[in-house]
Design an enzyme around this catalytic site. Structure first.
Site, short mmCIF file in Angstrom:
data_model
loop_
_atom_site.label_atom_id
_atom_site.label_comp_id
_atom_site.label_asym_id
_atom_site.label_seq_id
_atom_site.Cartn_x
_atom_site.Cartn_y
_atom_site.Cartn_z
N PHE B 112 0.78 -1.12 0.02
CA PHE B 112 0.21 0.02 -0.13
C PHE B 112 0.68 1.01 0.12
O PHE B 112 1.81 1.13 1.02
CB PHE B 112 -1.05 0.17 1.32
CG PHE B 112 -1.73 1.20 1.49
CD1 PHE B 112 -2.75 1.45 0.28
CD2 PHE B 112 -1.55 2.08 2.49
CE1 PHE B 112 -3.52 2.86 0.32
CE2 PHE B 112 -2.24 3.54 2.75
CZ PHE B 112 -3.28 3.47 1.71
N MET B 476 -1.60 32.50 -22.36
CA MET B 476 -0.60 32.39 -23.26
C MET B 476 -0.91 31.37 -24.32
O MET B 476 -0.39 31.56 -25.30
CB MET B 476 0.82 32.01 -22.30
CG MET B 476 2.18 31.67 -23.14
SD MET B 476 2.44 33.30 -23.94
CE MET B 476 3.60 34.04 -23.03
C1 LIG Z 1 1.53 22.89 -15.18
C2 LIG Z 1 1.40 23.53 -16.44
N1 LIG Z 1 0.43 23.05 -17.17
C3 LIG Z 1 0.41 23.47 -18.66
C4 LIG Z 1 1.34 24.67 -18.77
C5 LIG Z 1 1.15 25.01 -20.18
N2 LIG Z 1 0.93 26.59 -20.32
C6 LIG Z 1 1.83 27.63 -20.18
S1 LIG Z 1 0.98 29.09 -19.91
C7 LIG Z 1 -0.52 28.52 -19.79
C8 LIG Z 1 -1.50 29.51 -19.36
C9 LIG Z 1 -1.24 30.24 -18.12
O1 LIG Z 1 -2.70 30.78 -17.63
P1 LIG Z 1 -2.60 31.74 -16.60
O2 LIG Z 1 -2.02 31.41 -15.51
O3 LIG Z 1 -4.05 32.32 -16.48
O4 LIG Z 1 -1.72 32.93 -17.29
P2 LIG Z 1 -1.91 34.02 -18.35
O5 LIG Z 1 -1.18 33.37 -19.52
O6 LIG Z 1 -3.54 33.97 -18.75
O7 LIG Z 1 -1.38 35.06 -18.07
C10 LIG Z 1 -0.59 27.09 -19.95
C11 LIG Z 1 -1.72 26.35 -19.86
C12 LIG Z 1 2.33 25.05 -18.02
N3 LIG Z 1 3.18 25.94 -18.02
N4 LIG Z 1 2.43 24.42 -16.73
#
Ligand SMILES: Cc1ncc(C[n+]2csc(CCOP(=O)(O)OP(=O)(O)O)c2C)c(N)n1
Ligand SMILES: [Mg+2]
Lengths: 166, 563
Positions: B112, B476
């Site tokens: 476990f 992004m």
């Molecule tokens: C753990 C993780 N999952 C997915 C990604 C891919 N990723 C890079 S930026 C992003 C969007 C981030 O969104 P947010 O925190 O709202 O920031 P914004 O770009 O809107 O300022 C994603 C999904 C990542 N960098 N890290």
């Protein structure tokens, strides 16, 4: 230009070391052709020899990445002109036909091999040499009938005063 | 030799390392350890998720320059720390993670909560080990701290089978451990330094790119001295932010995918390029071919394996950055006088510095422009404030527009780009630096990943400020979809975001929504004085892009500047 290089290194004899090393090779996408390992004079140290296919920068990276590992004590790319390489092969040959058996014995002899076992239908030969010699031996015996092959991979040691540990 | 249980040996070993905080979350096999920790001379900070605990330890390590420690139970506890240690390791941060393990006799039986964490963590640690005897615990702890904190820093994981911690054995505490295969090399080879200095002294268009190694080595002063002597403009990588003061006349700002026009145009024009303490990832170089096409590249790094890994160099200097830079300055000063190599180069440099920061889209009703928000934040914070970031557009706006003046004042997950890093890391930073305001520049998506760290912040009195640049988007990714996927949005809209103000209040933190820059500035000023954490919700246009952006695979000079 991509070529074969021999790299020899000493590692701590601790659980997981071989895993860590092969894991690093996989992670870095190194093209490893053979790997041999065995303890040396003391039981705490394992000596590993690898054959890697890479260009000059690639083999340099292999050495640097190994050197960086905590468990790697010493590492060196061996200069082919300043080292001897050996590989051992065990080859089971089909020898039901007496002519074939004679031919097999002759070839084993030509390659300075040994016969380790003889049975009515087959025999086991041991051949050592550079990898190219073993390739040549295998090519020569293929027409006779090869049932099984087991190769060790290359082990190597430097000539003269050169050696791995400092 | 003293007879004691493994648990006692563990706690004593941590005390001997000077540990002040352990971030973690318990479970079956570490209950004996947690029990003994009650007697320890350090604080146990209870996280709400082991990933958060590891990020806290990482933030603590980066802020102090020391080692951050986290603890998790076996199985899921251990796998939950993997993202955290991978993030720390990839940014050369000294984190030591301790994981519980099932008893020695049950290892291999799929017991476990048994997970082969040694196998799982091998690729994302500098070293890992499973302790096999109670008497070996002190040596294991010492080894872990030594490896994590010396040479190029990194993460180390120590797996502790439960019965190893409960066994009573004769124990001694070594002062150091000798490792046959580990000799970090600090002192650069004087010949390498001389060769490099020769190149630098002759440079007509010298440029320096400084990375996180400058910060880890504490080499900022040496860096500034050399750059001033050569009048060499200096860019930083994302990890190098703070290594060179942003308000220095030679500062070019960030180089790379979201670099400034100044950095991204001048780096490729260098005739001699000094890379100092940087590993040159694809995000920094853009297309490697056009990164430094006409330059003789000199690479200074403590990790020999970084040299020639991604960019081919003419000369290397392997060793500690501060020793290397000092050696370079000494040698250069023997070869030529201080000052300008070619006045045309300085003219070009000052031209570019004038038009430095990329702008953004025009203003839209109901939203604040992200670059303005970040610049306002800078103005509202004291010089010594510390910023962490989440990942995405928020991170790049922070990197481009937040001026960091000193090392260890700007922290981000550069190598892995781990969403959810910034908030728990900020809490770890706050534990290390209770004297300064700590602010996480966050995106709504990232904040959602580790928002439960708020409970820890409240409980442990570690107040930080979270500025949520709230675009209700995985911004992004949405930007890439707008620019490179024909504007087709797939899986990026965050319609179900919680109300950030209510969310904060639910934890007993403060929440405030702002709709003007003045309101934002006032909210920041209040928040950094508050006894509890504050979430500041800032409405950002979901369509706003980060500019400049170098399209993936393109050269640094080929940045897109505006929609
Ligand atoms: C753990 C993780 N999952 C997915 C990604 C891919 N990723 C890079 S930026 C992003 C969007 C981030 O969104 P947010 O925190 O709202 O920031 P914004 O770009 O809107 O300022 C994603 C999904 C990542 N960098 N890290
Ligand atoms: Mg967002």
């Amino acid at each position: 230009m991509s070529e074969m290089h021999v790299v020899a290194f000493l590692v701590e004899n601790r659980p997981g070391v071989l895993f860590n090393i092969s894991n690093m090779f996989r992670r870095k996408n190194f093209n490893i052709h053979s790997i041999t390992a065995g303890t040396v004079l003391d039981d705490d140290t394992v000596r590993i020899t690898i054959v890697v296919q890479a260009d000059a920068r690639g083999v340099n990276q292999v050495v640097e990445q190994l050197d960086k590992m905590v468990d790697v004590i010493e590492v060196k790319r061996l200069d082919p002109l300043r080292a001897v390489n050996r590989e051992l092969a065990l080859v089971k040959l089909t020898t039901t036909d007496p002519m074939a058996r004679e031919e097999a014995l002759k070839l084993v002899n030509d390659y300075h091999g040994l016969i380790l076992n003889i049975e009515p239908d087959n025999l086991i030969a041991e051949v050592t040499g550079e990898s190219a010699d073993i390739d040549a031996f295998l090519a020569a015996v293929t027409p006779i009938g090869v049932e099984e092959v087991s190769r060790t991979g290359v082990t190597a040691i430097e000539k003269g005063r050169l050696k791995l540990e400092k | 030799m003293v007879e004691m249980a493994g648990t006692k040996a563990f706690v004593k070993s941590l005390e001997l390392e000077g540990v002040k905080y352990v971030f973690g979350l318990p479970g079956g096999v570490v209950i004996p350890l947690c029990d003994e920790i009650l007697n320890g001379d350090f604080r146990f900070i209870l996280a709400r998720h082991e990933q958060g605990a590891a990020h806290m330890a990482d933030g603590y390590a980066r802020a102090t320059g020391g080692v951050g420690v986290c603890l998790a139970t076996s199985g899921p506890g251990a796998t939950n720390v993997v993202t955290g240690i991978a993030t720390a390791h990839s940014d050369s941060s000294a984190v030591v993670a301790f994981t519980g393990q099932v008893t020695r006799a049950t290892i291999g039986t799929d017991a476990f909560q048994e997970v082969d964490i040694i196998g799982c963590s091998a690729s994302v640690t500098k070293y890992n080990m499973q302790v096999r005897k109670a008497s070996e615990i002190p040596k294991a702890v010492k080894t872990a701290f030594q490896i994590a904190s010396t040479g190029r820093r990194g993460a180390v994981l120590v797996d502790l089978p439960k019965d190893v911690t409960t066994d009573v054995e004769d124990v001694s505490f070594p002062e150091t451990v000798k490792l046959r295969g580990y000799h970090p090399n600090y002192q650069p080879d004087p010949r390498e330094v001389e060769w490099a200095a020769n190149l630098l002294a002759k440079a007509q268009r010298p440029v320096v790119v400084a990375g996180g190694g400058i910060i880890n080595s504490g080499a900022s002063r040496e860096l500034v001295a050399l750059c001033e002597y050569l009048m060499a403009p200096t860019a930083t990588t994302l990890m190098g932010k703070g290594a060179f003061p942003a308000d220095h006349p030679l500062s070019l700002g960030l180089c790379g995918m979201h670099g400034t026009q100044a950095a991204n145009n001048l780096v490729p024009e260098a005739d001699v390029l000094l890379i100092a303490g940087a590993r040159l990832s694809d995000r920094t170089t853009g297309s490697v071919k056009s990164f430094a096409p006409n330059a003789k590249v000199i690479h200074l790094d403590i990790d020999r394996s970084e040299i020639d890994k991604n960019v081919e160099t003419v000369t290397r200097v392997v060793g500690d950055a501060s020793l290397g830079l000092r050696g370079l300055l000494y040698n250069v000063s023997k070869l030529r006088a201080s000052g300008d190599a070619g006045s045309q180069w300085s003219k070009r440099v000052s031209e570019f510095r004038l038009q430095m920061n990329g702008t953004g889209n025009g203003h839209k009703e109901g939203y604040l422009r992200a670059p303005d928000v970040v610049k306002t934040l800078r103005n509202a914070l004291p010089r010594e404030a510390i910023v962490t970031t989440e990942v995405g557009q928020c991170q790049m706006w922070a990197a481009l527009h937040y001026d960091a003046y000193d090392p260890r004042t700007f922290f981000t997950s550069g190598g892995l780009g781990t969403m959810g890093w910034g908030f728990p890391a900020a809490i770890g930073v706050k534990a290390a630096r209770p004297d300064v305001p700590v602010v996480d520049i966050a995106g709504d998506g990232s904040f959602g990943m580790t928002e439960n760290s708020m409970a820890t912040s409240i409980e442990e009195d570690l107040p930080v400020v979270v500025v949520v640049l709230n675009n209700h988007m995985l911004g992004m990714v949405a930007q890439w979809q707008r620019l490179f996927f024909d504007h087709r949005y797939s899986a990026v809209k965050l319609k179900g975001n919680p109300d950030m103000v209510k969310l904060a209040e639910a934890y007993g933190a403060e929440g405030v929504r702002v709709d003007t820059l003045e309101g934002f500035q006032a909210a920041v000023r209040r928040a950094i004085k508050s006894d509890v954490s504050t979430v500041i919700d800032v409405p950002i246009d979901p369509e706003e892009n980060v500019y400049p952006i170098v399209p993936p695979g393109a050269g640094l000079k080929d940045a897109l500047l505006e929609a």
